[in-house]
Design a protein around this motif. Structure first.
Motif, PDB file in Angstrom:
ATOM      1  N   GLN A 164     -33.026 -38.286   3.840  1.00 32.54           N
ATOM      2  CA  GLN A 164     -33.425 -38.063   2.384  1.00 32.54           C
ATOM      3  C   GLN A 164     -33.990 -36.615   2.058  1.00 32.54           C
ATOM      4  N   ASP A 165     -34.607 -36.100   2.967  1.00 31.93           N
ATOM      5  CA  ASP A 165     -35.493 -34.957   2.638  1.00 31.93           C
ATOM      6  C   ASP A 165     -35.273 -33.631   3.567  1.00 31.93           C
ATOM      7  N   ASP A 166     -35.438 -32.646   3.114  1.00 32.45           N
ATOM      8  CA  ASP A 166     -35.670 -31.287   3.930  1.00 32.45           C
ATOM      9  C   ASP A 166     -37.207 -31.047   3.794  1.00 32.45           C
ATOM     10  N   TYR A 167     -37.587 -30.595   5.087  1.00 32.71           N
ATOM     11  CA  TYR A 167     -39.033 -30.113   5.084  1.00 32.71           C
ATOM     12  C   TYR A 167     -38.913 -28.536   5.659  1.00 32.71           C
ATOM     13  N   PHE A 168     -39.482 -27.853   5.096  1.00 36.58           N
ATOM     14  CA  PHE A 168     -39.691 -26.301   5.178  1.00 36.58           C
ATOM     15  C   PHE A 168     -41.172 -25.764   5.377  1.00 36.58           C
ATOM     16  N   VAL A 169     -41.033 -25.396   6.735  1.00 40.63           N
ATOM     17  CA  VAL A 169     -42.568 -24.848   7.182  1.00 40.63           C
ATOM     18  C   VAL A 169     -42.569 -23.605   7.379  1.00 40.63           C
ATOM     19  N   CYS A 170     -43.441 -22.848   7.026  1.00 45.11           N
ATOM     20  CA  CYS A 170     -43.862 -21.395   7.298  1.00 45.11           C
ATOM     21  C   CYS A 170     -44.972 -21.126   8.085  1.00 45.11           C
ATOM     22  N   ARG A 171     -45.180 -20.398   9.180  1.00 51.18           N
ATOM     23  CA  ARG A 171     -46.375 -20.276  10.037  1.00 51.18           C
ATOM     24  C   ARG A 171     -46.586 -18.695   9.955  1.00 51.18           C
ATOM     25  N   TYR A 172     -47.715 -18.263   9.997  1.00 56.09           N
ATOM     26  CA  TYR A 172     -48.182 -16.927   9.965  1.00 56.09           C
ATOM     27  C   TYR A 172     -49.188 -16.613  10.793  1.00 56.09           C
ATOM     28  N   LEU A 173     -49.329 -15.402  11.071  1.00 55.75           N
ATOM     29  CA  LEU A 173     -50.425 -14.881  12.122  1.00 55.75           C
ATOM     30  C   LEU A 173     -50.760 -13.286  11.630  1.00 55.75           C
ATOM     31  N   PRO A 174     -52.184 -12.937  11.567  1.00 52.56           N
ATOM     32  CA  PRO A 174     -53.231 -13.902  11.498  1.00 52.56           C
ATOM     33  C   PRO A 174     -53.123 -14.705  10.208  1.00 52.56           C
ATOM     34  N   ALA A 175     -54.025 -16.067  10.344  1.00 52.52           N
ATOM     35  CA  ALA A 175     -53.721 -16.957   9.518  1.00 52.52           C
ATOM     36  C   ALA A 175     -54.723 -16.395   8.332  1.00 52.52           C
ATOM     37  N   GLY A 176     -54.474 -16.691   7.083  1.00 52.86           N
ATOM     38  CA  GLY A 176     -54.914 -16.161   5.765  1.00 52.86           C
ATOM     39  C   GLY A 176     -55.975 -17.221   5.508  1.00 52.86           C
ATOM     40  N   ASN A 177     -56.387 -16.987   4.089  1.00 54.30           N
ATOM     41  CA  ASN A 177     -57.357 -18.123   3.484  1.00 54.30           C
ATOM     42  C   ASN A 177     -58.607 -18.108   4.292  1.00 54.30           C
ATOM     43  N   VAL A 178     -59.224 -16.974   4.567  1.00 50.94           N
ATOM     44  CA  VAL A 178     -60.533 -16.911   5.183  1.00 50.94           C
ATOM     45  C   VAL A 178     -61.612 -16.737   4.280  1.00 50.94           C
ATOM     46  N   ILE A 179     -62.696 -17.920   4.379  1.00 50.28           N
ATOM     47  CA  ILE A 179     -63.767 -17.782   3.508  1.00 50.28           C
ATOM     48  C   ILE A 179     -64.427 -16.334   3.497  1.00 50.28           C
ATOM     49  N   SER A 180     -64.989 -15.962   2.421  1.00 48.25           N
ATOM     50  CA  SER A 180     -65.594 -14.934   2.044  1.00 48.25           C
ATOM     51  C   SER A 180     -64.952 -13.464   2.129  1.00 48.25           C
ATOM     52  N   VAL A 181     -63.650 -13.705   2.293  1.00 47.18           N
ATOM     53  CA  VAL A 181     -62.739 -12.348   2.364  1.00 47.18           C
ATOM     54  C   VAL A 181     -62.418 -12.140   0.757  1.00 47.18           C
ATOM     55  N   ALA A 182     -62.609 -10.706   0.584  1.00 44.09           N
ATOM     56  CA  ALA A 182     -62.204 -10.296  -0.917  1.00 44.09           C
ATOM     57  C   ALA A 182     -60.997 -10.205  -0.985  1.00 44.09           C
ATOM     58  N   MET A 183     -60.207 -10.702  -2.149  1.00 40.26           N
ATOM     59  CA  MET A 183     -58.951 -10.511  -2.684  1.00 40.26           C
ATOM     60  C   MET A 183     -58.906  -9.841  -3.940  1.00 40.26           C
TER      61      MET A 183
END
Length: 184
Positions: A164-183
């Motif tokens: 029924q479905d497609d599952y799309f996955v992307c992986r990243y290094l180094p990982a993002g979304n780190v607490i207290s990092v300014a964007m």
């Protein structure tokens, strides 16, 4: 009196009928599967990521075959279980960043799979992570911030399907979304 009521009813009936012939409305859906190949996915995904990163001001990513292999393992797990959730990556080091998309099998192109992740930009606001969402909930921009995360250097993506479905996955290094990092 009954005869008068019957005549009135007969006089009204023609006015209730439509004066124009009714038009038939047919709905058509394109059931042709979206084009798929590993090289097409890589090209489309890299362009979407790097165009988005350039607009944000982050350096381009490079494709990582090991991350793509890791993404494929997890995409297959999602397709088999039909559970759509992030990988807990128990015991994994380094932890990989992750973006997910699920949709009807064959209905979405790779660009369409990337689109909702990138469109989260509309709710993004500069600040220290996790205070980066106009909605007050960082998860409303979590896919977008992972795509543009300045210290992320590599990406690898894969897709797996069930009936029924497609599952799309992307992986990243180094990982993002780190607490207290300014964007910005």
């Amino acid at each position: 009196m009954i005869r008068t009521a019957l005549i009135a009813l007969l006089v009204l009936v023609p006015t209730l009928a439509p004066s124009q012939p009714q038009q038939r409305v047919d709905y058509w859906y394109d059931t042709t599967p979206a084009p798929r190949s590993a090289s097409l996915m890589r090209d489309v995904v890299m362009k979407a990521h790097n165009d988005t990163r350039a607009a944000y001001g982050s350096a381009p990513l490079v494709w990582n075959d090991e991350l793509a292999a890791s993404a494929l393992v997890y995409a297959k797990k999602l397709a088999a279980s039909r559970v759509f959730d992030h990988d807990p990556q128990s015991g994994a080091y380094p932890r990989e960043g992750e973006n997910l998309f699920m949709g009807t099998k064959g209905a979405f192109s790779f660009a369409e799979m990337m689109q909702p992740l990138i469109e989260e930009k509309k709710d993004f606001k500069p600040g220290r992570f996790p205070e980066v969402s106009r909605t007050g909930d960082w998860s409303d921009v979590g896919h977008y911030t992972q795509i543009v995360w300045p210290s992320t250097k590599e990406v690898g993506c894969a897709v797996a399907s069930n009936a029924q479905d497609d599952y799309f996955v992307c992986r990243y290094l180094p990982a993002g979304n780190v607490i207290s990092v300014a964007m910005r």
